[in-house]
Motif scaffolding. Structure first.
Motif, PDB file in Angstrom:
ATOM      1  N   LEU A 109       0.829  -1.207   0.000  1.00 35.79           N
ATOM      2  CA  LEU A 109       0.000   0.000   0.000  1.00 35.79           C
ATOM      3  C   LEU A 109       0.859   1.252   0.000  1.00 35.79           C
ATOM      4  N   GLU A 110       1.940   1.222   0.781  1.00 34.72           N
ATOM      5  CA  GLU A 110       2.826   2.388   0.821  1.00 34.72           C
ATOM      6  C   GLU A 110       3.479   2.611  -0.531  1.00 34.72           C
ATOM      7  N   ALA A 111       3.913   1.517  -1.176  1.00 33.28           N
ATOM      8  CA  ALA A 111       4.490   1.653  -2.517  1.00 33.28           C
ATOM      9  C   ALA A 111       3.443   2.184  -3.503  1.00 33.28           C
ATOM     10  N   GLY A 112       2.208   1.690  -3.368  1.00 32.96           N
ATOM     11  CA  GLY A 112       1.135   2.182  -4.225  1.00 32.96           C
ATOM     12  C   GLY A 112       0.863   3.657  -4.003  1.00 32.96           C
ATOM     13  N   ARG A 113       0.892   4.095  -2.727  1.00 38.56           N
ATOM     14  CA  ARG A 113       0.675   5.515  -2.448  1.00 38.56           C
ATOM     15  C   ARG A 113       1.779   6.380  -3.042  1.00 38.56           C
ATOM     16  N   ARG A 114       3.021   5.887  -2.917  1.00 35.83           N
ATOM     17  CA  ARG A 114       4.129   6.659  -3.500  1.00 35.83           C
ATOM     18  C   ARG A 114       3.989   6.755  -5.014  1.00 35.83           C
ATOM     19  N   ASP A 115       3.650   5.628  -5.648  1.00 34.61           N
ATOM     20  CA  ASP A 115       3.469   5.655  -7.101  1.00 34.61           C
ATOM     21  C   ASP A 115       2.315   6.573  -7.492  1.00 34.61           C
ATOM     22  N   LEU A 116       1.240   6.506  -6.707  1.00 35.29           N
ATOM     23  CA  LEU A 116       0.080   7.335  -7.015  1.00 35.29           C
ATOM     24  C   LEU A 116       0.436   8.816  -6.938  1.00 35.29           C
ATOM     25  N   VAL A 117       1.126   9.217  -5.874  1.00 35.43           N
ATOM     26  CA  VAL A 117       1.513  10.618  -5.726  1.00 35.43           C
ATOM     27  C   VAL A 117       2.420  11.048  -6.871  1.00 35.43           C
ATOM     28  N   ALA A 118       3.382  10.183  -7.230  1.00 41.23           N
ATOM     29  CA  ALA A 118       4.311  10.529  -8.305  1.00 41.23           C
ATOM     30  C   ALA A 118       3.578  10.661  -9.639  1.00 41.23           C
ATOM     31  N   TRP A 119       2.692   9.702  -9.937  1.00 41.17           N
ATOM     32  CA  TRP A 119       2.017   9.722 -11.231  1.00 41.17           C
ATOM     33  C   TRP A 119       0.988  10.845 -11.308  1.00 41.17           C
ATOM     34  N   VAL A 120       0.245  11.062 -10.223  1.00 39.80           N
ATOM     35  CA  VAL A 120      -0.734  12.140 -10.242  1.00 39.80           C
ATOM     36  C   VAL A 120      -0.031  13.486 -10.349  1.00 39.80           C
ATOM     37  N   SER A 121       1.080  13.640  -9.642  1.00 42.48           N
ATOM     38  CA  SER A 121       1.845  14.885  -9.755  1.00 42.48           C
ATOM     39  C   SER A 121       2.294  15.106 -11.191  1.00 42.48           C
ATOM     40  N   HIS A 122       2.733  14.025 -11.832  1.00 43.41           N
ATOM     41  CA  HIS A 122       3.165  14.119 -13.230  1.00 43.41           C
ATOM     42  C   HIS A 122       1.994  14.501 -14.127  1.00 43.41           C
ATOM     43  N   ASP A 123       0.841  13.861 -13.917  1.00 41.37           N
ATOM     44  CA  ASP A 123      -0.318  14.129 -14.766  1.00 41.37           C
ATOM     45  C   ASP A 123      -0.910  15.510 -14.528  1.00 41.37           C
ATOM     46  N   LEU A 124      -0.714  16.061 -13.344  1.00 42.90           N
ATOM     47  CA  LEU A 124      -1.184  17.426 -13.087  1.00 42.90           C
ATOM     48  C   LEU A 124      -0.182  18.463 -13.586  1.00 42.90           C
ATOM     49  N   ARG A 125       1.102  18.165 -13.409  1.00 45.66           N
ATOM     50  CA  ARG A 125       2.120  19.140 -13.790  1.00 45.66           C
ATOM     51  C   ARG A 125       2.123  19.397 -15.292  1.00 45.66           C
ATOM     52  N   THR A 126       1.938  18.346 -16.090  1.00 42.10           N
ATOM     53  CA  THR A 126       1.999  18.493 -17.545  1.00 42.10           C
ATOM     54  C   THR A 126       0.894  19.402 -18.084  1.00 42.10           C
ATOM     55  N   PRO A 127      -0.397  19.144 -17.759  1.00 48.38           N
ATOM     56  CA  PRO A 127      -1.426  20.071 -18.266  1.00 48.38           C
ATOM     57  C   PRO A 127      -1.321  21.461 -17.657  1.00 48.38           C
ATOM     58  N   LEU A 128      -0.868  21.565 -16.400  1.00 47.62           N
ATOM     59  CA  LEU A 128      -0.713  22.891 -15.802  1.00 47.62           C
ATOM     60  C   LEU A 128       0.339  23.710 -16.546  1.00 47.62           C
ATOM     61  N   ALA A 129       1.420  23.045 -16.946  1.00 48.28           N
ATOM     62  CA  ALA A 129       2.447  23.759 -17.712  1.00 48.28           C
ATOM     63  C   ALA A 129       1.884  24.234 -19.043  1.00 48.28           C
ATOM     64  N   GLY A 130       1.096  23.371 -19.717  1.00 51.37           N
ATOM     65  CA  GLY A 130       0.486  23.780 -20.977  1.00 51.37           C
ATOM     66  C   GLY A 130      -0.507  24.911 -20.791  1.00 51.37           C
ATOM     67  N   LEU A 131      -1.325  24.831 -19.739  1.00 51.76           N
ATOM     68  CA  LEU A 131      -2.289  25.897 -19.475  1.00 51.76           C
ATOM     69  C   LEU A 131      -1.588  27.229 -19.210  1.00 51.76           C
TER      70      LEU A 131
END
Length: 339
Positions: A109-131
């Motif tokens: 679960l901890e590994a899943g949480r770390r992956d989730l935070v990393a991937w969600v951060s990546h998916d938010l950062r990319t469109p935010l940069a474009g916006l």
């Protein structure tokens, strides 16, 4: 005093001999379970007591009758002690196994949480940069052509919608994992659920040229919460449409099997690698596909199928994925409505 000292020495000698044999046995059994170790320790203790009593009795020249009484008493105590020890050993081994499984689950679960935070951060950062880039271009009048301005506005809306869906998915997943999901259970016709989900998915399917086929009748009735079941079917349809090539087909089927109602969504995605099948419902798992959405309708944050599993299990059902000829099939099983 001399007799007491001799008795103590005899008892210590007998106990030491048994203890040495027990130490050797424990070393030979060091790879065995905790239950085996506990039983061996208890057996060594009991045998040491028996050996001490027998040695002392022999040194004291007890009569055969008295020696027999002593041995029977010690044997009865040994049987009780070994029985209690065996039960305690099994419980201790079970507790150790549960603790090990709990630690392994916590690590996953901890590994899943770390992956989730990393991937969600990546998916938010990319469109935010474009916006930000598009907003600055519009603000500084770098872009003035009406067609380009309109395209920028459209892309900004698309990216905003994608981030809104991602935030909604995160909120839903947090409710499921926190046990805060409250279902308003009623009798729900699956036909109504599928109709609503197909209507929600229709724009995405039309944009990708994918046909969504569903029978007009024969839908079972289940006991569940209609909004959550609609989201389950919609997430499965969105996932199927996204991975189905243009001019492909997504099919929905349903039926009743004993006390369960089932609903299946089949696509023509080409199949899922066998190694990935057990993980498709994990949080943020997206297989070998690129993690960054490249266009509207591309793979999202990897939360849709995790939400499907959480909502289905909250209804007391189960969901699984399997490969079919040229695609894959997701099957949801739910308790059928009584009567």
């Amino acid at each position: 005093m001399t007799d007491l000292l001799l008795i103590a020495l005899y008892a210590l000698a007998a106990g030491a001999a048994v203890g040495g044999a027990g130490a050797v046995a424990l070393r030979l059994l060091r790879r065995r379970s905790v239950a085996v170790h506990v039983c061996v320790l208890l057996a060594v203790t009991v045998v040491a007591v028996v050996a001490g009593v027998v040695t002392v009795a022999w040194a004291m020249f007890l009569s055969p009758h008295d020696l027999q009484v002593v041995l029977l008493t010690v044997a009865a105590a040994a049987v009780v002690s070994l029985g209690v020890g065996a039960v305690f050993g099994r419980r201790l081994a079970a507790a150790a196994m549960w603790a090990a499984e709990g630690r392994a689950t916590e690590r996953r679960l901890e590994a899943g949480r770390r992956d989730l935070v990393a991937w969600v951060s990546h998916d938010l950062r990319t469109p935010l940069a474009g916006l930000r880039a598009m907003a600055e271009a519009l603000e500084d009048d770098v872009v003035r052509d009406p067609q380009t301005v309109a395209d920028y506005h459209r892309r900004m809306r698309i990216e905003t919608d994608r981030m809104s869906r991602l935030v909604d998915d995160l909120f839903e997943l947090s409710r499921i994992n926190a046990g805060a999901l409250r279902l308003a259970v009623s009798t729900v016709p699956l036909g109504d659920v599928v109709s609503a989900a197909v209507a929600t998915t229709a724009p995405l399917a039309a944009g990708r040229g994918v046909r969504v086929l569903a029978p007009e009748s024969g839908w079972p009735v289940v006991a569940g919460s209609e909004p959550e079941l609609t989201r389950v079917v919609a997430n499965l349809l969105v996932n199927a449409v996204r991975y189905t090539p243009a001019d492909g087909t997504v099919q929905i089927a349903a039926g009743v099997d004993h006390d369960d109602a089932w609903l299946a969504v089949s696509d023509s995605c080409g199949g899922i690698p066998e190694a990935d099948l057990p993980r498709v419902f994990d949080v943020a798992f997206r297989g070998e596909r690129a993690r960054t959405p490249q266009r509207a309708g591309a793979p999202g944050g990897g939360l849709g199928l995790a939400i499907v599993r959480g909502l289905v299990e909250a209804h007391g059902g189960r969901v699984h994925a399997q490969n079919t000829h040229g695609g894959c099939r997701f099957v949801v099983r739910l308790p059928a409505a009584p009567g």
